[in-house]
Design a protein around this motif. Structure first.
Motif, PDB file in Angstrom:
ATOM      1  N   GLY A  20      -2.132 112.974 105.074  1.00  0.00           N
ATOM      2  CA  GLY A  20      -2.020 114.035 106.063  1.00  0.00           C
ATOM      3  C   GLY A  20      -2.178 113.549 107.496  1.00  0.00           C
ATOM      4  O   GLY A  20      -1.956 114.284 108.438  1.00  0.00           O
ATOM      5  N   MET A  21      -2.605 112.313 107.654  1.00  0.00           N
ATOM      6  CA  MET A  21      -2.748 111.747 108.992  1.00  0.00           C
ATOM      7  C   MET A  21      -1.834 110.526 109.099  1.00  0.00           C
ATOM      8  O   MET A  21      -1.532 109.861 108.119  1.00  0.00           O
ATOM      9  CB  MET A  21      -4.193 111.299 109.245  1.00  0.00           C
ATOM     10  N   ILE A  22      -1.425 110.235 110.309  1.00  0.00           N
ATOM     11  CA  ILE A  22      -0.636 109.033 110.551  1.00  0.00           C
ATOM     12  C   ILE A  22      -1.562 107.991 111.162  1.00  0.00           C
ATOM     13  O   ILE A  22      -2.283 108.261 112.120  1.00  0.00           O
ATOM     14  CB  ILE A  22       0.518 109.317 111.532  1.00  0.00           C
ATOM     15  N   GLU A  23      -1.526 106.817 110.560  1.00  0.00           N
ATOM     16  CA  GLU A  23      -2.349 105.727 111.060  1.00  0.00           C
ATOM     17  C   GLU A  23      -1.557 104.988 112.134  1.00  0.00           C
ATOM     18  O   GLU A  23      -0.414 104.614 111.907  1.00  0.00           O
ATOM     19  CB  GLU A  23      -2.669 104.788 109.902  1.00  0.00           C
ATOM     20  N   LEU A  24      -2.157 104.797 113.271  1.00  0.00           N
ATOM     21  CA  LEU A  24      -1.471 104.121 114.371  1.00  0.00           C
ATOM     22  C   LEU A  24      -2.310 102.936 114.839  1.00  0.00           C
ATOM     23  O   LEU A  24      -3.408 103.119 115.349  1.00  0.00           O
ATOM     24  CB  LEU A  24      -1.274 105.120 115.518  1.00  0.00           C
ATOM     25  N   TYR A  52      -9.884 117.606 108.843  1.00  0.00           N
ATOM     26  CA  TYR A  52     -10.555 116.568 109.634  1.00  0.00           C
ATOM     27  C   TYR A  52     -11.177 117.115 110.912  1.00  0.00           C
ATOM     28  O   TYR A  52     -11.835 116.395 111.638  1.00  0.00           O
ATOM     29  CB  TYR A  52      -9.572 115.451 110.001  1.00  0.00           C
ATOM     30  N   GLY A  53     -10.905 118.387 111.193  1.00  0.00           N
ATOM     31  CA  GLY A  53     -11.443 118.978 112.419  1.00  0.00           C
ATOM     32  C   GLY A  53     -10.330 119.483 113.307  1.00  0.00           C
ATOM     33  O   GLY A  53      -9.235 119.789 112.836  1.00  0.00           O
ATOM     34  N   TYR A  92      -3.502 110.479 113.816  1.00  0.00           N
ATOM     35  CA  TYR A  92      -3.065 111.767 114.370  1.00  0.00           C
ATOM     36  C   TYR A  92      -2.376 112.545 113.253  1.00  0.00           C
ATOM     37  O   TYR A  92      -1.889 111.952 112.283  1.00  0.00           O
ATOM     38  CB  TYR A  92      -2.189 111.568 115.608  1.00  0.00           C
ATOM     39  N   PRO A  93      -2.313 113.872 113.388  1.00  0.00           N
ATOM     40  CA  PRO A  93      -1.805 114.692 112.279  1.00  0.00           C
ATOM     41  C   PRO A  93      -0.313 114.486 112.013  1.00  0.00           C
ATOM     42  O   PRO A  93       0.484 114.376 112.961  1.00  0.00           O
ATOM     43  CB  PRO A  93      -2.059 116.138 112.749  1.00  0.00           C
ATOM     44  N   THR A  94       0.050 114.460 110.729  1.00  0.00           N
ATOM     45  CA  THR A  94       1.437 114.297 110.311  1.00  0.00           C
ATOM     46  C   THR A  94       2.351 115.372 110.902  1.00  0.00           C
ATOM     47  O   THR A  94       3.536 115.135 111.095  1.00  0.00           O
ATOM     48  CB  THR A  94       1.529 114.386 108.775  1.00  0.00           C
ATOM     49  N   VAL A  95       1.772 116.528 111.188  1.00  0.00           N
ATOM     50  CA  VAL A  95       2.592 117.616 111.704  1.00  0.00           C
ATOM     51  C   VAL A  95       3.296 117.213 113.004  1.00  0.00           C
ATOM     52  O   VAL A  95       4.387 117.679 113.302  1.00  0.00           O
ATOM     53  CB  VAL A  95       1.723 118.899 111.882  1.00  0.00           C
ATOM     54  N   LEU A  96       2.711 116.255 113.739  1.00  0.00           N
ATOM     55  CA  LEU A  96       3.368 115.808 114.980  1.00  0.00           C
ATOM     56  C   LEU A  96       4.649 115.037 114.690  1.00  0.00           C
ATOM     57  O   LEU A  96       5.559 114.983 115.517  1.00  0.00           O
ATOM     58  CB  LEU A  96       2.412 114.959 115.826  1.00  0.00           C
TER      59      LEU A  96
END
Ligand SMILES: [Zn+2]
Ligand SMILES: [Zn+2]
Ligand SMILES: [Zn+2]
Length: 371
Positions: free
Chosen positions: A271-275, A350-351, A286-290
């Motif tokens: 559900g999160m993108i690792e950068l 995650y908040g 940051y959230p995958t929705v972006l």
């Protein structure tokens, strides 16, 4: 069992020189220089200091090496030696196809230097490029959808072989997720050879170079060397990165494929993108929705920080997230606050994640709607 990259035979692999052995015999400076493989997404990665022109790759069979490749080396040696040494001359149209094919063959061979692992990760040139060139081996013609140029180089490098993946960018549309072509650049002494190959034929456009170099392929008559502006070191990296290409189609642009020229790509993690951050030691999320938003042409800015401690201002773009600034937390927060645009709060397990929608800039604004 390893097979030949070009013909796929499992015969004895001999080790083909990235640059033909003849280059060590024509009087070029042989001081060892750092070799760079020009691996596709780590352009100019250093491979250590080795004697130039001696580097071999192991994935070429004896039949290819001593057959069609050796013929191309013969033509290249006869035609190019004077130019490499800075002596003016001409190239007749009959030799132009073989020289262009030699450039293509040399770029493909140089890319074999990248490690097996890198190439499995998709960082080399596609295997089909090797097979297609092999299929044309007796024609003295480069792959279809290619253009080649020749010029003079007056910088300090003694040689370089590079390939850079390119994206064909249509005005108003997001950047594609895969490259559709690649640029090839070979420097030898005072000679520079430049080429372009479209791997997606439907996107092929006619291209010229900013330096207005004489075209080697498709042939357009005899070529005098040198002619036009020489390439210097200030311009070299941009040139090798494909930035000198000028599309003759108004709404179509050729650019370095951006993931190839940037840091490690992002990864999706629950559900999160690792950068990976530019400190090289940490990652932020940051959230995958972006990412979904980006595919719809909506882009965001957000601030984040790693354990260094270092704070970052990140923008999402058609090809992923990019670090726009790295500074203290105070400085980044100031930059973020100063951005125009509406703030959004994304809530998940995650908040709360705060970001601002960026106002679209660039070609997408100029009339055509983004689908
Ligand atoms: Zn072979
Ligand atoms: Zn860090
Ligand atoms: Zn980018």
């Amino acid at each position: 069992m390893p097979t030949c990259a070009f013909c796929d035979s499992s015969g004895k692999l001999t080790g083909e020189h990235v640059l033909g052995g003849w280059l060590s015999k024509i009087g070029l400076d042989l001081v060892p220089v750092p070799h760079s493989a020009g691996q596709l997404n780590r352009i100019g990665r250093e491979l250590g200091v080795r004697p130039p022109f001696r580097q071999k790759v192991r994935e070429v069979c004896g039949t290819c090496n001593n057959g069609w490749m050796s013929k191309l080396e013969g033509v290249a040696r006869r035609v190019l030696t004077p130019f490499i040494l800075g002596e003016p001359g001409a190239i007749s149209p009959e030799d132009q196809g073989a020289v262009a094919t030699w450039i293509q063959k040399t770029a493909l061979t140089a890319m074999l230097v990248s490690s097996e692992e890198d190439r499995k990760g998709g960082y080399g040139l596609p295997a089909s490029e090797y097979h297609a060139l092999y299929a044309l081996r007796d024609k003295a013609q480069p792959l279809p959808g290619s253009q080649f140029w020749i010029g003079r180089y007056n910088g300090v490098r003694s040689w370089s072989v590079r390939a850079t993946p390119l994206a064909v960018r249509v005005n108003g549309l997001p950047e594609p997720d895969r490259p559709q072509g690649y640029a090839m650049t070979i420097l030898l002494g005072q000679l520079v050879l430049h080429g372009l190959r479209f791997t997606t034929p439907s996107l092929q456009v006619e291209v010229s170079t900013g330096l207005d170099l004489p075209q080697l392929w498709p042939p357009a008559g005899p070529i005098m060397w040198p002619s036009r502006q020489p390439l210097d070191d200030d311009a070299f990296l941009g040139f090798a990165g494909g930035k000198d290409f000028r599309s003759t189609e108004k709404h179509i642009e050729l650019r370095p494929w951006r993931p190839a020229t940037e840091l490690t790509p992002s990864q999706a993690v629950g559900g999160m993108i690792e950068l990976p951050t530019i400190c090289g030691k940490h990652v932020v999320y940051y959230p995958t929705v972006l990412v979904d938003e980006a595919t719809r042409g909506r882009f965001y800015a957000f601030g984040t920080a790693c354990a260094c401690p270092m704070a970052y201002l990140i923008h999402t773009e058609p090809d992923g997230a990019h670090c726009k600034a790295a500074d203290t937390a105070e400085a980044i927060s100031e930059l973020y606050e100063a951005l125009p645009g509406e703030e959004h709060a994304i809530e998940d397990q995650y908040g709360v994640f705060r970001c601002k929608q960026l106002t679209v800039s660039g070609p997408a604004q100029s009339g055509k709607a983004t689908p």
